[in-house]
Design a protein around this motif. Structure first.
Motif, short mmCIF file in Angstrom:
data_model
loop_
_atom_site.label_atom_id
_atom_site.label_comp_id
_atom_site.label_asym_id
_atom_site.label_seq_id
_atom_site.Cartn_x
_atom_site.Cartn_y
_atom_site.Cartn_z
N THR A 2 0.83 -1.20 0.00
CA THR A 2 0.00 0.00 0.00
C THR A 2 0.87 1.25 0.00
O THR A 2 2.09 1.18 0.23
N ILE A 3 0.23 2.40 -0.23
CA ILE A 3 0.96 3.67 -0.19
C ILE A 3 1.57 3.89 1.19
O ILE A 3 2.70 4.39 1.31
N LYS A 4 0.85 3.50 2.25
CA LYS A 4 1.39 3.67 3.60
C LYS A 4 2.65 2.84 3.80
O LYS A 4 3.61 3.28 4.44
N ALA A 7 5.45 4.46 1.95
CA ALA A 7 5.86 5.63 2.72
C ALA A 7 6.77 5.22 3.88
O ALA A 7 7.78 5.87 4.17
N SER A 13 5.87 10.64 4.48
CA SER A 13 4.44 10.48 4.74
C SER A 13 3.73 9.85 3.54
O SER A 13 4.22 9.90 2.41
N ALA A 14 2.57 9.25 3.79
CA ALA A 14 1.77 8.66 2.72
C ALA A 14 1.34 9.73 1.72
O ALA A 14 1.26 9.48 0.50
N SER A 18 1.83 9.81 -2.35
CA SER A 18 0.69 10.01 -3.24
C SER A 18 0.95 11.15 -4.21
O SER A 18 0.66 11.05 -5.41
#
Length: 344
Positions: A2-4, A7, A13-14, A18
């Motif tokens: 995932t983006i998290k 990150a 940070s996410a 993004s």
């Protein structure tokens, strides 16, 4: 992935991840961090949530897939840190991600001379490959042996059946020389490569058509890099040939040329005008700011990915050529030539 999670691996940070993925030119992160994010994306095979992205883009008919589809990039003439081709590559990566693809690898010309890398390419199958810069005959043969779908992007047209996404560097070069001539320059030097180089042809034809003096000693064959521009300018200025303007075949060469001019005691642009081609980010931060020809690097990458993926998805085979426009960017490194009395 995932983006998290990306990150976390990147230490940002996410929202930064993004913005890097979805908003080109936002400068959400420094170059080093941005490169790290894209490296993680390649290594982990991250694909955005198809349903969410298709909803956001109003593309309701697209199908989602859990199996990542991959393409590759090969820089046929230079290293992977070259700022011109790095911008094109970033455009390819962004558009590929939007379409549910990942760029599995990015290799330079030097990389693919390595037998281990060649073996890895043979074993790691991708759906297609984008070639950045003109491949030589040996590289072209290797590509045809290992890829069924190939697309080329760069500034020189090539004799090939490959799809080609280009920007007309011949006309861009003529535009640069013509601009210098409009400012009153007559003694215009060329700094760059000559062999099979369309930018050199553009320079030569522009000088001829404008009826300017054709002094071969003002033509310096040099690699397209800062060091090449620096060394070529030192050579030119120590030759005592009269020159009031330099047309450099790319911005890196121009940056090196301006450094050499300063060390030689010449003021840019008061005593020597300099113009480049590319409009890399650094050109806005030189002193003086570099006048150049803007090449739509990111857009070249986006269009390259669009057409390559269309070929993969539809199976279309008839080759096409797409040419994107360039633009003269007038900044601070060009002005009228010095008067005869002030010429050094």
């Amino acid at each position: 992935m995932t983006i998290k999670e990306i990150a976390s691996l990147a230490g940002v940070s996410a929202s930064t991840v993004s913005r890097v993925i979805n908003h080109p030119g936002s400068k959400a992160a420094g170059k080093e961090v941005e490169n790290k994010i894209w490296q993680i994306i390649r290594e982990t095979g991250y694909i955005p949530n198809s349903s969410a992205r298709n909803l956001k883009l109003h593309n309701f008919s697209a199908e989602s897939s859990n199996i990542p589809k991959t393409i590759g990039c090969i820089l046929a003439r230079t290293h992977t840190s070259d700022p011109f081709f790095s911008r094109i590559t970033r455009g390819i990566e962004r558009e590929a991600l939007r379409s549910g693809y990942i760029v599995k690898y990015i290799y330079s010309y030097q990389d693919i001379q390595n037998p281990d890398i060649q073996q890895m390419i043979r074993q790691t199958k991708v759906k297609g490959v984008a070639i950045l810069g003109r491949p030589d005959s040996k590289t072209r043969s290797f590509l045809k042996e290992n890829y069924s779908r190939i697309i080329y992007t760069g500034l020189n047209n090539i004799e090939s059946e490959f799809d080609q996404i280009t920007c007309n560097a011949y006309l861009a070069s003529k535009t640069a020389v013509s601009y210098l001539a409009e400012l009153g320059h007559v003694h215009i030097a060329y700094l760059g490569e000559r062999r099979n180089e369309i930018r050199y042809r553009g320079y030569w034809d522009a000088v001829s058509q404008l009826a300017l003096p054709l002094n071969r000693e003002l033509i310096i064959d040099t690699p397209l890099c800062i060091e090449g521009g620096y060394n070529a300018t030192i050579k030119l200025l120590t030759s005592k040939n009269k020159v009031t303007a330099l047309f450099c075949a790319n911005d890196l060469t121009a940056i090196g040329a301006m450094k050499a001019a300063r060390e030689f005691g010449l003021k840019v642009p008061d005593e020597l005008s300099v113009i480049g081609i590319d409009d890399i980010e650094t050109s806005q931060y030189t002193t003086p700011m570099l006048t150049t020809i803007h090449i739509p690097m990111e857009e070249l990458g986006i269009m390259t990915a669009k057409i390559l993926i269309d070929r993969i998805e539809t199976g279309k085979r008839i080759s096409m050529k797409v040419e994107l426009p360039f633009q003269l960017i007038k900044r601070e490194s060009c002005s009228a030539p010095p008067s005869e009395n002030s010429y050094k």
